[in-house]
Design a protein around this motif. Structure first.
Motif, PDB file in Angstrom:
ATOM      1  N   GLN A 133       0.802  -1.215   0.000  1.00 50.76           N
ATOM      2  CA  GLN A 133       0.000   0.000   0.000  1.00 50.76           C
ATOM      3  C   GLN A 133       0.842   1.276   0.000  1.00 50.76           C
ATOM      4  OE1 GLN A 133      -3.263  -0.390  -0.541  1.00 50.76           O
ATOM      5  NE2 GLN A 133      -2.671  -2.552  -0.576  1.00 50.76           N
ATOM      6  N   GLU A 134       2.033   1.210   0.562  1.00 57.66           N
ATOM      7  CA  GLU A 134       2.880   2.398   0.649  1.00 57.66           C
ATOM      8  C   GLU A 134       3.771   2.587  -0.577  1.00 57.66           C
ATOM      9  OE1 GLU A 134       3.182   4.805   2.985  1.00 57.66           O
ATOM     10  OE2 GLU A 134       1.582   4.024   4.263  1.00 57.66           O
ATOM     11  N   HIS A 135       3.960   1.516  -1.349  1.00 57.17           N
ATOM     12  CA  HIS A 135       4.839   1.590  -2.515  1.00 57.17           C
ATOM     13  C   HIS A 135       4.394   2.703  -3.456  1.00 57.17           C
ATOM     14  CE1 HIS A 135       7.565   0.209  -5.638  1.00 57.17           C
ATOM     15  NE2 HIS A 135       6.564   0.271  -6.492  1.00 57.17           N
ATOM     16  N   GLY A 136       5.336   3.528  -3.868  1.00 54.12           N
ATOM     17  CA  GLY A 136       5.044   4.597  -4.816  1.00 54.12           C
ATOM     18  C   GLY A 136       4.614   5.901  -4.174  1.00 54.12           C
ATOM     19  N   ARG A 137       4.392   5.921  -2.868  1.00 50.20           N
ATOM     20  CA  ARG A 137       4.028   7.174  -2.201  1.00 50.20           C
ATOM     21  C   ARG A 137       5.264   8.057  -2.061  1.00 50.20           C
ATOM     22  NH1 ARG A 137      -0.929   7.304   0.447  1.00 50.20           N
ATOM     23  NH2 ARG A 137      -2.108   5.340   0.311  1.00 50.20           N
ATOM     24  N   PRO A 138       5.082   9.387  -2.023  1.00 50.15           N
ATOM     25  CA  PRO A 138       6.241  10.288  -1.933  1.00 50.15           C
ATOM     26  C   PRO A 138       7.109  10.021  -0.707  1.00 50.15           C
ATOM     27  CG  PRO A 138       4.251  11.508  -2.502  1.00 50.15           C
ATOM     28  CD  PRO A 138       3.810  10.114  -2.164  1.00 50.15           C
ATOM     29  N   ALA A 139       6.479   9.685   0.420  1.00 48.20           N
ATOM     30  CA  ALA A 139       7.230   9.389   1.641  1.00 48.20           C
ATOM     31  C   ALA A 139       6.680   8.110   2.245  1.00 48.20           C
ATOM     32  CB  ALA A 139       7.137  10.553   2.632  1.00 48.20           C
ATOM     33  N   PRO A 140       6.998   6.958   1.648  1.00 45.97           N
ATOM     34  CA  PRO A 140       6.407   5.697   2.107  1.00 45.97           C
ATOM     35  C   PRO A 140       6.772   5.376   3.551  1.00 45.97           C
ATOM     36  CG  PRO A 140       8.213   5.286   0.580  1.00 45.97           C
ATOM     37  CD  PRO A 140       7.964   6.753   0.542  1.00 45.97           C
ATOM     38  N   TRP A 141       5.761   4.922   4.292  1.00 48.27           N
ATOM     39  CA  TRP A 141       5.965   4.500   5.672  1.00 48.27           C
ATOM     40  C   TRP A 141       6.282   3.014   5.692  1.00 48.27           C
ATOM     41  CZ3 TRP A 141       3.690   0.990   9.053  1.00 48.27           C
ATOM     42  CH2 TRP A 141       3.969   1.166  10.418  1.00 48.27           C
ATOM     43  N   ALA A 142       7.170   2.621   6.582  1.00 49.20           N
ATOM     44  CA  ALA A 142       7.535   1.213   6.743  1.00 49.20           C
ATOM     45  C   ALA A 142       7.306   0.805   8.186  1.00 49.20           C
ATOM     46  CB  ALA A 142       8.989   0.983   6.353  1.00 49.20           C
ATOM     47  N   VAL A 143       7.054  -0.468   8.396  1.00 58.67           N
ATOM     48  CA  VAL A 143       6.848  -0.962   9.757  1.00 58.67           C
ATOM     49  C   VAL A 143       8.032  -0.614  10.634  1.00 58.67           C
ATOM     50  CG1 VAL A 143       6.523  -3.054  11.139  1.00 58.67           C
ATOM     51  CG2 VAL A 143       5.311  -2.805   8.963  1.00 58.67           C
ATOM     52  N   SER A 144       9.216  -0.674  10.076  1.00 57.40           N
ATOM     53  CA  SER A 144      10.437  -0.383  10.844  1.00 57.40           C
ATOM     54  C   SER A 144      10.538   1.085  11.263  1.00 57.40           C
ATOM     55  CB  SER A 144      11.671  -0.775  10.037  1.00 57.40           C
ATOM     56  OG  SER A 144      11.701  -0.071   8.803  1.00 57.40           O
ATOM     57  N   ASP A 145       9.667   1.951  10.736  1.00 61.03           N
ATOM     58  CA  ASP A 145       9.681   3.360  11.151  1.00 61.03           C
ATOM     59  C   ASP A 145       9.134   3.541  12.564  1.00 61.03           C
ATOM     60  OD1 ASP A 145      10.683   4.037   8.691  1.00 61.03           O
ATOM     61  OD2 ASP A 145       8.789   4.778   7.881  1.00 61.03           O
ATOM     62  N   ALA A 146       8.332   2.609  13.025  1.00 61.12           N
ATOM     63  CA  ALA A 146       7.763   2.684  14.371  1.00 61.12           C
ATOM     64  C   ALA A 146       8.699   2.018  15.366  1.00 61.12           C
ATOM     65  CB  ALA A 146       6.390   2.008  14.403  1.00 61.12           C
ATOM     66  N   PRO A 147       8.639   2.418  16.643  1.00 60.26           N
ATOM     67  CA  PRO A 147       9.504   1.771  17.653  1.00 60.26           C
ATOM     68  C   PRO A 147       9.259   0.268  17.708  1.00 60.26           C
ATOM     69  CG  PRO A 147       8.498   3.766  18.534  1.00 60.26           C
ATOM     70  CD  PRO A 147       7.836   3.508  17.212  1.00 60.26           C
ATOM     71  N   GLU A 148      10.321  -0.489  17.808  1.00 53.05           N
ATOM     72  CA  GLU A 148      10.219  -1.948  17.766  1.00 53.05           C
ATOM     73  C   GLU A 148       9.346  -2.497  18.902  1.00 53.05           C
ATOM     74  OE1 GLU A 148      10.456  -5.467  16.030  1.00 53.05           O
ATOM     75  OE2 GLU A 148      11.342  -3.628  15.210  1.00 53.05           O
ATOM     76  N   ARG A 149       9.463  -1.933  20.091  1.00 51.52           N
ATOM     77  CA  ARG A 149       8.665  -2.421  21.210  1.00 51.52           C
ATOM     78  C   ARG A 149       7.184  -2.142  20.971  1.00 51.52           C
ATOM     79  NH1 ARG A 149      11.520  -0.560  26.764  1.00 51.52           N
ATOM     80  NH2 ARG A 149       9.742  -1.747  27.601  1.00 51.52           N
ATOM     81  N   PHE A 150       6.889  -1.035  20.313  1.00 47.98           N
ATOM     82  CA  PHE A 150       5.499  -0.706  19.989  1.00 47.98           C
ATOM     83  C   PHE A 150       4.925  -1.718  18.996  1.00 47.98           C
ATOM     84  CE2 PHE A 150       2.664   1.462  16.943  1.00 47.98           C
ATOM     85  CZ  PHE A 150       1.607   1.770  17.793  1.00 47.98           C
ATOM     86  N   ILE A 151       5.690  -2.042  17.943  1.00 46.72           N
ATOM     87  CA  ILE A 151       5.239  -3.020  16.954  1.00 46.72           C
ATOM     88  C   ILE A 151       5.057  -4.389  17.606  1.00 46.72           C
ATOM     89  CG2 ILE A 151       5.878  -4.263  14.847  1.00 46.72           C
ATOM     90  CD1 ILE A 151       4.925  -1.402  14.366  1.00 46.72           C
TER      91      ILE A 151
END
Length: 206
Positions: A133-151
Motif C-alpha cells: 500500500q505504501e509503494h510509490g508514495r512520496p514518503a512511504p511509511w515502513a513498519v520499521s519506522d515505528a519503535p520496535e517495542r510498539f510493533i
C-alpha cells in the motif's frame, strides 16, 4: 455465485491481479455461531501450485473461534459497482426496449483457513501488506519506522490467518451482453459521472 458465461473470468493470473487491485476482502465464515462476515486486507502469494491468501485479525474478533471450528471460508473481493441507466444505451432511442441494471466486478475465493500465532508469520505479513500500500508514495511509511517495542506490542494483539485457495471465481458484469454501441454508451456514461468501474471496460475505439 450465479455466473452467466458472458460475465465469467477464469484466468487465474487475471483474478490474482484483480485481488491485488482491491485487497480488502470480505471474510465470510459459517461456524457454530452462524454466518459471520468481516472486512480484512489481504496479501497473497504462490507456493508451487498453492495460492495463499494471508491476513490478520484482532484477538478479540469472535470470527477466530468460528474459523477454528469450521475452517472452510469464502472471501469476496469487490472491485466496484455502478447503476446502469437505460439512457446510456443508443438502443433506447432505437427501440425503447431497455431497462436499468447494475454492473459490478468481484472475485470470490473459497478455501481452507488456518490460524497462525507468532511473529514468524505476522511480521512478514504486516510488512508485505504495508509495502503493497505504501509503494510509490512520496514518503512511504515502513513498519520499521515505528519503535520496535510498539510493533511487538501491536502484534501481541493479533492472530495470523492463512487461506489455501481451492476455488477462485471471477464475475465481471460490464455490459458484455449488450451491443458494442450500448457498451460504449455505458462506458462513456460512467466516465462522465466519474465512476471508477469504467476503467475495467475496454475502450471500443482502441
Amino acid at each position: 455465485m450465479y455466473l452467466p458465461p458472458a460475465f465469467a473470468e477464469h484466468d487465474p493470473d487475471a483474478l490474482r491481479a484483480l485481488i491485488a487491485a482491491a485487497p480488502l476482502g470480505m471474510l465470510i465464515t459459517a461456524g457454530p455461531g452462524g454466518a459471520m462476515a468481516n472486512p480484512l486486507p489481504f496479501t497473497q502469494g504462490l507456493e508451487g501450485d498453492r495460492h495463499l491468501l494471508r491476513a490478520h485479525l484482532a484477538r478479540a474478533n469472535p470470527q477466530i473461534a468460528e474459523i477454528a471450528a469450521a475452517p472452510e471460508v469464502l472471501v469476496v473481493f469487490q472491485l466496484g459497482e455502478a447503476y446502469v441507466s437505460p439512457s446510456w444505451y443508443p438502443t433506447k432511442a432505437e427501440t425503447g426496449k431497455v431497462v436499468p441494471t447494475w454492473n459490478y466486478a468481484m472475485v470470490q475465493a473459497r478455501g481452507t483457513a488456518r490460524l497462525i500465532e507468532g511473529t514468524d508469520f505476522l511480521r512478514p505479513q504486516i510488512e508485505a501488506l504495508t509495502e503493497a500500500q505504501e509503494h510509490g508514495r512520496p514518503a512511504p511509511w515502513a513498519v520499521s519506522d515505528a519503535p520496535e517495542r510498539f510493533i511487538a506490542a501491536q502484534m501481541r494483539g493479533i492472530t495470523g490467518l492463512e487461506i489455501e485457495v481451492g476455488a477462485l471465481t471471477g464475475k465481471l458484469k460490464l455490459s458484455q451482453n449488450r451491443t458494442e454501441a450500448d457498451r460504449a454508451g455505458v462506458r462513456n456514461g460512467m466516465i462522465d459521472e466519474g465512476v471508477p468501474l469504467a476503467r475495467l471496460m475496454p475502450d471500443p475505439g482502441s
